[in-house]
Design a protein around this motif. Sequence first.
Motif, PDB file in Angstrom:
ATOM      1  N   LEU A 134       0.839  -1.205   0.000  1.00 56.98           N
ATOM      2  CA  LEU A 134       0.000   0.000   0.000  1.00 56.98           C
ATOM      3  C   LEU A 134       0.874   1.254   0.000  1.00 56.98           C
ATOM      4  N   ALA A 135       1.965   1.213   0.786  1.00 55.11           N
ATOM      5  CA  ALA A 135       2.867   2.366   0.857  1.00 55.11           C
ATOM      6  C   ALA A 135       3.486   2.657  -0.503  1.00 55.11           C
ATOM      7  N   SER A 136       3.797   1.611  -1.266  1.00 56.41           N
ATOM      8  CA  SER A 136       4.406   1.843  -2.574  1.00 56.41           C
ATOM      9  C   SER A 136       3.424   2.572  -3.489  1.00 56.41           C
ATOM     10  N   GLY A 137       2.115   2.256  -3.351  1.00 61.78           N
ATOM     11  CA  GLY A 137       1.101   2.947  -4.135  1.00 61.78           C
ATOM     12  C   GLY A 137       0.990   4.411  -3.739  1.00 61.78           C
ATOM     13  N   VAL A 138       0.958   4.657  -2.428  1.00 63.47           N
ATOM     14  CA  VAL A 138       0.871   6.030  -1.936  1.00 63.47           C
ATOM     15  C   VAL A 138       2.105   6.820  -2.377  1.00 63.47           C
ATOM     16  N   ALA A 139       3.276   6.203  -2.230  1.00 62.95           N
ATOM     17  CA  ALA A 139       4.519   6.865  -2.628  1.00 62.95           C
ATOM     18  C   ALA A 139       4.460   7.257  -4.099  1.00 62.95           C
ATOM     19  N   MET A 140       3.992   6.330  -4.928  1.00 64.98           N
ATOM     20  CA  MET A 140       3.961   6.574  -6.369  1.00 64.98           C
ATOM     21  C   MET A 140       3.061   7.756  -6.712  1.00 64.98           C
ATOM     22  N   ALA A 141       1.952   7.923  -5.963  1.00 65.84           N
ATOM     23  CA  ALA A 141       1.045   9.035  -6.220  1.00 65.84           C
ATOM     24  C   ALA A 141       1.743  10.380  -5.979  1.00 65.84           C
ATOM     25  N   PHE A 142       2.784  10.386  -5.142  1.00 65.58           N
ATOM     26  CA  PHE A 142       3.491  11.631  -4.838  1.00 65.58           C
ATOM     27  C   PHE A 142       4.732  11.831  -5.712  1.00 65.58           C
ATOM     28  N   ILE A 143       5.517  10.754  -5.878  1.00 64.45           N
ATOM     29  CA  ILE A 143       6.831  10.945  -6.491  1.00 64.45           C
ATOM     30  C   ILE A 143       6.902  10.484  -7.939  1.00 64.45           C
ATOM     31  N   TYR A 144       5.717  10.211  -8.572  1.00 66.77           N
ATOM     32  CA  TYR A 144       5.776   9.683  -9.938  1.00 66.77           C
ATOM     33  C   TYR A 144       6.526  10.591 -10.914  1.00 66.77           C
ATOM     34  N   PRO A 145       6.471  11.949 -10.758  1.00 63.15           N
ATOM     35  CA  PRO A 145       7.213  12.740 -11.757  1.00 63.15           C
ATOM     36  C   PRO A 145       8.714  12.461 -11.679  1.00 63.15           C
ATOM     37  N   GLU A 146       9.230  12.348 -10.443  1.00 69.10           N
ATOM     38  CA  GLU A 146      10.654  12.041 -10.297  1.00 69.10           C
ATOM     39  C   GLU A 146      10.983  10.663 -10.881  1.00 69.10           C
ATOM     40  N   VAL A 147      10.132   9.664 -10.568  1.00 66.36           N
ATOM     41  CA  VAL A 147      10.401   8.299 -11.056  1.00 66.36           C
ATOM     42  C   VAL A 147      10.361   8.267 -12.580  1.00 66.36           C
ATOM     43  N   ASP A 148       9.365   8.998 -13.147  1.00 70.80           N
ATOM     44  CA  ASP A 148       9.257   9.021 -14.599  1.00 70.80           C
ATOM     45  C   ASP A 148      10.463   9.703 -15.229  1.00 70.80           C
ATOM     46  N   GLU A 149      10.952  10.742 -14.528  1.00 66.19           N
ATOM     47  CA  GLU A 149      12.051  11.544 -15.053  1.00 66.19           C
ATOM     48  C   GLU A 149      13.353  10.743 -15.124  1.00 66.19           C
ATOM     49  N   LEU A 150      13.554   9.937 -14.103  1.00 71.03           N
ATOM     50  CA  LEU A 150      14.784   9.139 -14.088  1.00 71.03           C
ATOM     51  C   LEU A 150      14.701   8.102 -15.202  1.00 71.03           C
ATOM     52  N   ARG A 151      15.518   8.292 -16.242  1.00 65.81           N
ATOM     53  CA  ARG A 151      15.460   7.358 -17.355  1.00 65.81           C
ATOM     54  C   ARG A 151      15.740   5.944 -16.856  1.00 65.81           C
ATOM     55  N   TRP A 152      15.108   4.990 -17.407  1.00 70.72           N
ATOM     56  CA  TRP A 152      15.359   3.588 -17.104  1.00 70.72           C
ATOM     57  C   TRP A 152      14.901   3.192 -15.705  1.00 70.72           C
ATOM     58  N   SER A 153      14.379   4.148 -14.893  1.00 69.23           N
ATOM     59  CA  SER A 153      14.067   3.780 -13.511  1.00 69.23           C
ATOM     60  C   SER A 153      12.961   2.722 -13.450  1.00 69.23           C
ATOM     61  N   MET A 154      11.890   2.903 -14.234  1.00 68.48           N
ATOM     62  CA  MET A 154      10.784   1.948 -14.226  1.00 68.48           C
ATOM     63  C   MET A 154      11.259   0.566 -14.646  1.00 68.48           C
ATOM     64  N   LEU A 155      12.030   0.565 -15.735  1.00 61.74           N
ATOM     65  CA  LEU A 155      12.503  -0.697 -16.290  1.00 61.74           C
ATOM     66  C   LEU A 155      13.388  -1.435 -15.286  1.00 61.74           C
TER      67      LEU A 155
END
Lengths: 228, 228, 228
Positions: B76-97
Amino acid sequence: MQIAWANNAFLQVIEYIAVFCCGMVGGSATVRKGYDITAIIIASWLTALGGGIIRDVMLGVPPVGVNDKGLVITALASGVAMAFIYPEVDELRWSMLTLDALAMALFAVEGTAKALTLGSSGMTAAFMGMFTALGGGLIRDTLINKVPMIIADKHWYFVPAAVGCVCTVGICRMTQHGVIDVRIEMALELVTVVLVVAMRLLSVKFDISVPGAIARNHVYLPGEEHRR
Amino acid sequence: MQIAWANNAFLQVIEYIAVFCCGMVGGSATVRKGYDITAIIIASWLTALGGGIIRDVMLGVPPVGVNDKGLVITALASGVAMAFIYPEVDELRWSMLTLDALAMALFAVEGTAKALTLGSSGMTAAFMGMFTALGGGLIRDTLINKVPMIIADKHWYFVPAAVGCVCTVGICRMTQHGVIDVRIEMALELVTVVLVVAMRLLSVKFDISVPGAIARNHVYLPGEEHRR
Amino acid sequence: MQIAWANNAFLQVIEYIAVFCCGMVGGSATVRKGYDITAIIIASWLTALGGGIIRDVMLGVPPVGVNDKGLVITALASGVAMAFIYPEVDELRWSMLTLDALAMALFAVEGTAKALTLGSSGMTAAFMGMFTALGGGLIRDTLINKVPMIIADKHWYFVPAAVGCVCTVGICRMTQHGVIDVRIEMALELVTVVLVVAMRLLSVKFDISVPGAIARNHVYLPGEEHRR
């Protein structure tokens, strides 16, 4: 004991053939969409063994789809085979449809009989047969993001499977009550398989479809203003 | 006893990290589609714990995904975190992969080792590892109505997971037979994780794909008239 | 003993009503897409009993959805009914939405209470309630190849279900500790059902939606060059 074993061996042979047919159908769906070889093998494996896994999980026994080496190898082999011989299989008219109908019929008989052997009631066993027969196709169509055949197919698809499961319950019950012996049981089960395949193929051949919801123009509702 | 506990603690740490990574990947898929915060949390939860739930149901043990408070809170925390920090995660190339590859590798090792601990055969354990590693992504893509990555991804996706599971079976078997001790087992499991992540990332980086079905123009069929 | 039985009978009545409502909603989705009568009945059956099957498989008990004759017949009947009366049901404004909300509320209470009766922890029971309440809709939307409501619906859908499950855990715990008697428990459970239905309907009526991920324009990342 002897009889139970003979009966089981018969059902196991049925299961192997069903798994191979079903795997080929599953692989074919991904080959046609141009997916790669791992996708083909995974689709074959899940289509061939997915229905049985659902059945075994519901029955609370270890799923054969991940425990039985023979069945797993058969399912994987069907995927590999499909990657090589799909042009021939595609070329043979009706081959896919017949394979699918055969797999459905064999799984209906085998799934129902297995559930009865494990002590399920007739109704539960019939459901288990239907999950075995139709679950693989459901998983396959979900994987490639299509409305599953069980919903979308206008021809007889669920009906033959249900008939096969109900017949199998009757046949197994007769054996349990000593009305017929195991030889006759096997013969009747083969007749059931032929019947199911025939129903499926004839409904496609002669375009016999299941009716939809009752079409009505008039709405019977007291009072409330009607939308147009 | 001491050793088994140490080993389990190690696997549990791996599981927590995998759940968090996997949850972020799941949440990210829904954030990008513009769904609301409950959808993000549900997708994170199901992506992170869905594979493990499938594994536990097949193994016949209570699924940790609904029983283990720590894992549920992590997901659940990972979902909440993603709602806040998704722009940073998206910005970091290759981070999702990378997160996805890491989650896959960790789940492959953890899922396989858990099944072996519960007494599964090597083949069943390898399957359980693959379900744990790939089941979450399958559920996530079904939720957002896409063809799942395991089918659609042209790069190595299933292959590294399968390699990780098979290696883990080998490593655990060596420990059981006393060939290596627990410290070496942990080291080898970490090497396996690195190997799986490397295989996945390199296949995307250098665009190495899995071949499709055998392309053939000529159809070998006796007799029957061929369609054009 | 007497008390437990009375309590169970109450929960069973709730389950029957929920199954019928849920089956009608499931059937309605397929009627509207023009599928045939077997598709309607299958969709009704899976929507009505699918959530409970998932719950029972996770709890490791025989799934009522394939074992309980009464529930199966109720689910099938809801499909048959829908094939006949769908114009009336469609005509009644809000009828589908209310039926769906009612089924969700009843299943949330019943699923949670069943899991607690079987000895689950509060958290696990709440999850089981949510799977029972929301699983059917998930299966229905997957069957007709839509993004499931639990992800796509902007209004309160998951929230009321979660509130209902948590309230039920509290109510059952109070009964177990002797704070309230069974009569008050039933009354409170009915209040919970009303609350859940009200939350769902009001959120649609007044267009109250769940916020999405945090909208931000600025990305906080040290160093790395940003994509535009």
